[in-house]
Scaffold this motif. Structure first.
Motif, short mmCIF file in Angstrom:
data_model
loop_
_atom_site.label_atom_id
_atom_site.label_comp_id
_atom_site.label_asym_id
_atom_site.label_seq_id
_atom_site.Cartn_x
_atom_site.Cartn_y
_atom_site.Cartn_z
N PHE A 11 -4.50 -0.69 -8.04
CA PHE A 11 -3.03 -0.27 -9.43
C PHE A 11 -2.93 1.15 -9.67
CE2 PHE A 11 -2.01 0.67 -13.54
CZ PHE A 11 -1.25 -0.57 -13.29
N PHE A 12 -3.83 2.33 -9.81
CA PHE A 12 -3.65 4.10 -9.76
C PHE A 12 -2.72 4.01 -8.16
CE2 PHE A 12 -6.96 2.99 -12.71
CZ PHE A 12 -6.20 3.36 -13.29
N GLY A 13 -2.86 3.55 -6.72
CA GLY A 13 -2.57 4.04 -5.34
C GLY A 13 -1.28 3.24 -5.36
N LEU A 14 -0.98 2.54 -6.24
CA LEU A 14 0.42 1.64 -6.05
C LEU A 14 1.13 2.41 -7.05
CD1 LEU A 14 -1.06 -1.82 -6.17
CD2 LEU A 14 0.10 -0.39 -3.91
N GLY A 15 0.89 3.60 -8.31
CA GLY A 15 2.03 3.92 -8.56
C GLY A 15 1.56 4.01 -10.13
N GLY A 16 0.10 3.06 -9.82
CA GLY A 16 0.37 2.57 -11.70
C GLY A 16 -0.19 3.71 -12.68
N HIS A 17 0.12 3.08 -13.72
CA HIS A 17 -0.76 4.66 -15.47
C HIS A 17 -0.31 3.23 -16.62
CE1 HIS A 17 3.74 4.34 -16.70
NE2 HIS A 17 4.34 4.47 -14.60
#
Length: 961
Positions: free
Chosen positions: A596-602
């Protein structure tokens, strides 16, 4: 290493002789005046606070308590008028926070009188009352963000507490707030206008101005992210799982002399640096020695008040500044002054970009904002602070009162407090840093400050400092297990954890492996915590399992090998939908294992993703679930698990509910319906034909839905949801409890009591822990409590008092039902065998270890207990008791000797049982509790004897999860 900036250039910038913005900083004109009508967006700093609250990770650590002891003739009416005038002037103090279309917004509530409750309290009692009030949750959706409490110790001796949520104020706001409160108080006391000029700006103006610059801020954030790229988190710290709701803080303090502080200030002046810069350099030096690292990142607070129009604006105008310093290498043995020059340059670079919101920088960093083990890049902070000033009111002597809520915002914070009694402080989250390491680091920091204050030219090798241990390496395989699957690194790592008693790994044909564990100990680690530990321990690629699921026991075949057929799996029925929603919010369809974070999630995207999936699939999901699971496959597995739970609940056999039709008398609000006690109460109420409204969290709503049950989604910490749930309920049965967040429990009880208007009765399911440790012998119903009480017992007693104090004016009868350990065939109640007084015995018998019980000469010792079904009958029967009645619900008492013998037999254990003086003190329970008033409904029905219920609780449950 960054080249140091010329001292003349540094001073020129610091004095503001140039208005040229630093490269990468978006230029901006002044903040426009005049508040536009309607809702406003949240500023970036506010959105961070709102998200923490929304994800259940905010709570009291983002409360700002201001307590002042006031001696003299206090005019309470003038004080109340001053508080009301303050909130009328500054809209942010009465703002509420809603959300629509996946976006939060803010809007001020109408100006109304600020309540000023007064409570009589001795100075000795004040600390506990102030702590409880300061920790009481805020309801950001309903507002306001400020509340007051006045403690009266004597006619001319009071303590005033203002508690403000951080979403509404920062440190720069407090002097303005204090100054205006004093002026408004003086004017009200004298019966004249205050004469204060109208505020030039409201905080909503600032939020709109900042959001209008988002495009340029995003570009600048990308540049700041590039500046931080390649940095890693501090090696000393352990990862703290994202689901941890409260981060307890431990504070270490050591005095500093006035000469040391003067020396630090002189050192800064000689090198064109502030005292804070010197403190920050000392923090870098201590961490450099502790970790051996030369490329470190620390956080510090930055503000936006340099703009003239913002200097008197009350509101959240702070930003977290990451300071990355590439420190001098050990070769050549540099002096502290050389390190100071590097840190000064790094700090100036960060301050030049203080308007770039840190949350935007984190978004641009993506997965790089965390280490491989999940630890945030910015988990360490540093600050130079000053003692809190009291709220001074004319005609009164004011003295500041410290209210420490004991919560941590960072894993580690290094502080210096400058004032009449300067101190060196270190605050740490014990989940992120162990106490021994923290104490040694604190001692080094204090000694280093003292040393550089007298001689900063000495080499770093001659300054205090030592290499401190990080995480211990993975140990050998658990000695009690030798099954083939333990050769996998993940299983070995799990078994190296002393809390894990067994572990297994299932390698699916497609996708990552799934891990399973059984645990023991006084506090249960979650599966997310165990997986976080695996992240930091497993260096080999591809060995980290998708998830760690906790089981009561690992299912094995007769030969001891793992039986995968009885393991819960990871169905992917919802995987396509999850990936579609990922694509909608993140712009690209991710792989099943995409992070999730690697895909740009926050954080905001996590909340939005959960809300869309919940609406689309009709299954419960929260933003915290997204942060914990992180991959589409893991989220799909969680959704499949909850869909299966819903199916199980829907297929509950009709024979499980006794059909005894009773005339409907009005809606019964039941809290805690998804727990073991609540499930039994729900079954009893439905069997009696009562209309039930069940308050449950969204992720558990599917467990209670059924005929005659109205679902009210909510949470004890969400006061607005409690008010909605209790509205129109004729009867209330309050059986929910957080067990650990006692301030939440007390606030929830107050909200329910204040909102109840029915006449059917209010029953609180309490605990016999509220009796404390009475004299040995029989404990009568409603007898006095005897100290010491456990924190849990004290919280239960305090909740009881809230209800009983309201009894004289309550619309219907109220009652308190105190119960002991609750046993029953429910998966949540099975945990009663794992923890507390019975836990050590159960775990020892399960592992075949020797069991030590108290000496028989010590008298009877054992457990009082109640069957969940009997407790449900007793609670519903207690609705007819007279107001204010305290009654017990105890099915019986069982000695530890009998309990342990039965456990050993049921588990087929090889444990031996002995008696001795070294038995656990927790087992010394010599009390019998009477339950006369409820003897009728507590009479055991077939299958409710303790041996039968114990057999049901130790049996392998269907699904083994």
């Amino acid at each position: 290493m960054t080249a140091p900036i010329d001292q003349a250039e540094l001073l020129r910038r610091a004095r503001g002789r140039t208005r040229t913005p630093a490269p990468g900083t978006p230029a901006a004109g002044p903040v426009p005046r005049g508040t536009a009508p309607g809702p406003a967006p949240l500023s970036h700093a506010q959105q961070r606070m709102w998200l923490m609250d929304r994800l259940g990770q905010g709570g009291p650590r983002y409360h700002v308590p201001l307590a002042t002891r006031l001696r003299g003739p206090l005019d309470r009416d003038a004080l109340a008028a001053a508080l009301t005038g303050l909130t009328a002037r500054h809209h942010i103090l009465r703002t509420r926070y809603g959300h629509q279309d996946d976006r939060p917004h803010q809007e001020p509530a109408p100006a109304v009188a600020v309540p000023l409750p007064v409570r009589d309290a001795t100075p000795e009692d004040a600390a506990a009352l102030l702590h409880a009030e300061a920790a009481r949750p805020f309801d950001l959706a309903a507002g306001p963000a400020l509340r007051a409490l006045l403690l009266r110790h004597a006619p001319d001796d009071h303590t005033l507490l203002l508690t403000i949520h951080h979403i509404a104020v920062d440190g720069g706001s407090l002097p303005v707030l204090a100054e205006e409160l004093g002026a408004l108080y003086a004017a009200a006391a004298e019966g004249r206008p205050a004469g204060l000029p109208e505020p030039e700006l409201q905080y909503a103006d600032y939020a709109r101005w900042e959001r209008a610059r988002d495009d340029r801020l995003a570009e600048a954030a990308a540049a700041r992210a590039a500046r931080l790229s390649g940095a890693g988190p501090l090696p000393l710290l352990r990862p703290v799982p994202p689901g941890t709701p409260e981060r307890r803080a431990v504070l270490h303090s050591a005095p500093l002399t006035a000469d040391t502080m003067d020396g630090l200030r002189r050192l800064g002046a000689r090198h064109g640096a502030t005292a804070f810069t010197v403190v920050l350099a000392a923090a870098f030096a201590a961490l450099r020695a502790a970790t051996g690292g030369s490329d470190l990142v620390l956080g510090c607070a930055g503000g936006h008040r340099a703009r003239p129009e913002l200097r008197r604006l009350i509101g959240l105008q702070v930003n977290t500044l990451p300071v990355r310093a590439r420190l001098p290498e050990p070769e050549g043995d540099p002096a502290f002054t050389e390190l100071l020059a590097v840190v000064r340059t790094a700090l100036l670079d960060a301050q030049e970009h203080h308007e770039v919101p840190f949350d935007l920088v984190v978004e641009r960093l993506g997965a790089a904002a965390r280490g491989a083990d999940g630890t945030p890049l910015l988990a360490v902070s540093c600050d130079l602070v000053h003692p809190v000033e009291p709220l001074t009111l004319p005609g009164l002597t004011a003295e500041a009162v410290e209210v420490d809520l004991g919560l941590a915002k960072f894993g580690l914070t290094l502080l210096v407090e400058d004032g009449p009694r300067p101190r060196c402080l270190l605050q740490h989250d014990p989940a992120a840093l162990d106490g021994a390491t923290a104490r040694r680091l604190h001692a080094v920091f204090a000694e280093l400050l003292t040393a550089v204050a007298t001689d900063a030219d000495r080499p770093l090798s001659r300054l205090p400092g030592e290499r401190l241990p990080g995480e211990q390496p993975v140990g050998e395989h658990h000695p009690e297990h030798h099954h083939p699957e333990h050769r996998h690194p993940a299983v070995a790592a799990l078994l190296a954890d002393p809390r894990v008693t067994d572990a297994a790994l299932h390698l699916a044909e497609h996708g990552p492996a799934l891990a399973y564990a059984t645990v023991s100990g006084p506090v249960a680690p979650s599966g997310a915590e165990l997986r976080a530990a695996l992240r930091r321990r497993l260096a080999e690629p591809g060995t980290l399992p998708l998830a760690v699921t906790l089981l009561d026991r690992i299912p094995r075949r007769p030969d001891g090998a793992l039986d995968p057929g009885r393991l819960p799996g990871a169905p992917t029925a919802h995987l396509d939908t999850v990936r579609e929603v990922f694509a909608e919010l993140l712009g690209a369809r991710p792989p099943a294992e995409g992070d999730f974070f690697g895909l740009g999630g926050h954080s905001l995207v996590a909340v939005q993703l959960a809300e869309r999936l919940r609406a689309r699939l009709g299954l419960p999901l929260t933003g915290l679930d997204v942060l914990e699971r992180r991959t589409p496959r893991a989220l799909a597995a969680l959704l499949a698990e909850r869909a299966a739970e819903r199916g199980t609940a829907a297929r509950r056999p009709a024979s499980d509910i006794r059909a005894t039709p009773v005339t409907r008398t009005g809606t019964v609000l039941l809290t805690g319906a998804s727990g073991g006690v609540g499930a039994a109460l729900l079954q009893e109420l439905v069997a009696q034909g009562r209309p039930v409204r069940a308050l449950v969290r969204p992720e558990s709503a599917h467990l209670v839905a059924g005929a005659g049950v109205e679902v009210a989604e909510g949470d004890l910490a969400d006061r607005d949801s409690l008010r909605r749930a209790v509205e129109g309920a004729e009867t209330v049965i309050h059986a929910a409890c957080t067990f650990t967040e006692h301030a939440v429990d007390l606030a929830a009880m107050r909200t329910l009591v204040e909102g109840w208007r029915g006449t059917g009765g209010f029953v609180f399911v309490s605990s016999i822990d509220a009796y404390g440790r009475p004299q040995p012998g029989e404990v009568p119903e409603g007898g006095p409590s005897a100290g010491p009480l456990t924190p849990y017992g004290q919280a239960k007693l305090d909740c009881e008092r809230i209800l009983l104090d309201a009894a004289p004016s309550a619309p219907g009868p109220v009652a308190v039902v105190r119960s002991p350990i609750v046993w029953g065939p429910h998966r949540r109640l099975r945990d009663q065998l794992r923890w507390g007084a019975t836990g050590a015995l159960y775990q020892a018998a399960l592992a075949g270890r020797p069991i030590l019980l108290p000496e028989p000469a010590a008298g009877w010792a054992g457990a009082s207990w109640v069957h969940s079904a009997a407790l449900a009958r007793a609670v519903t029967a207690s609705l007819g008791h007279a107001p204010g009645r305290i009654v017990n619900a105890v099915t019986g008492h069982v000695s530890w000797a009998d309990f342990t013998a039965e456990l050993v037999r049921l588990l087929g254990s090889s444990s031996t049982v002995a008696h001795g003086p070294d038995a656990e003190a927790e087992l010394l329970r010599p009390w019998f509790y009477r339950a006369d008033a409820l003897a009728g409904p507590l009479t055991p029905e077939p299958g409710e004897d303790w041996r039968a219920v114990l057999a049901a609780m130790t049996a392998e449950p269907a699904g083994a999860h």
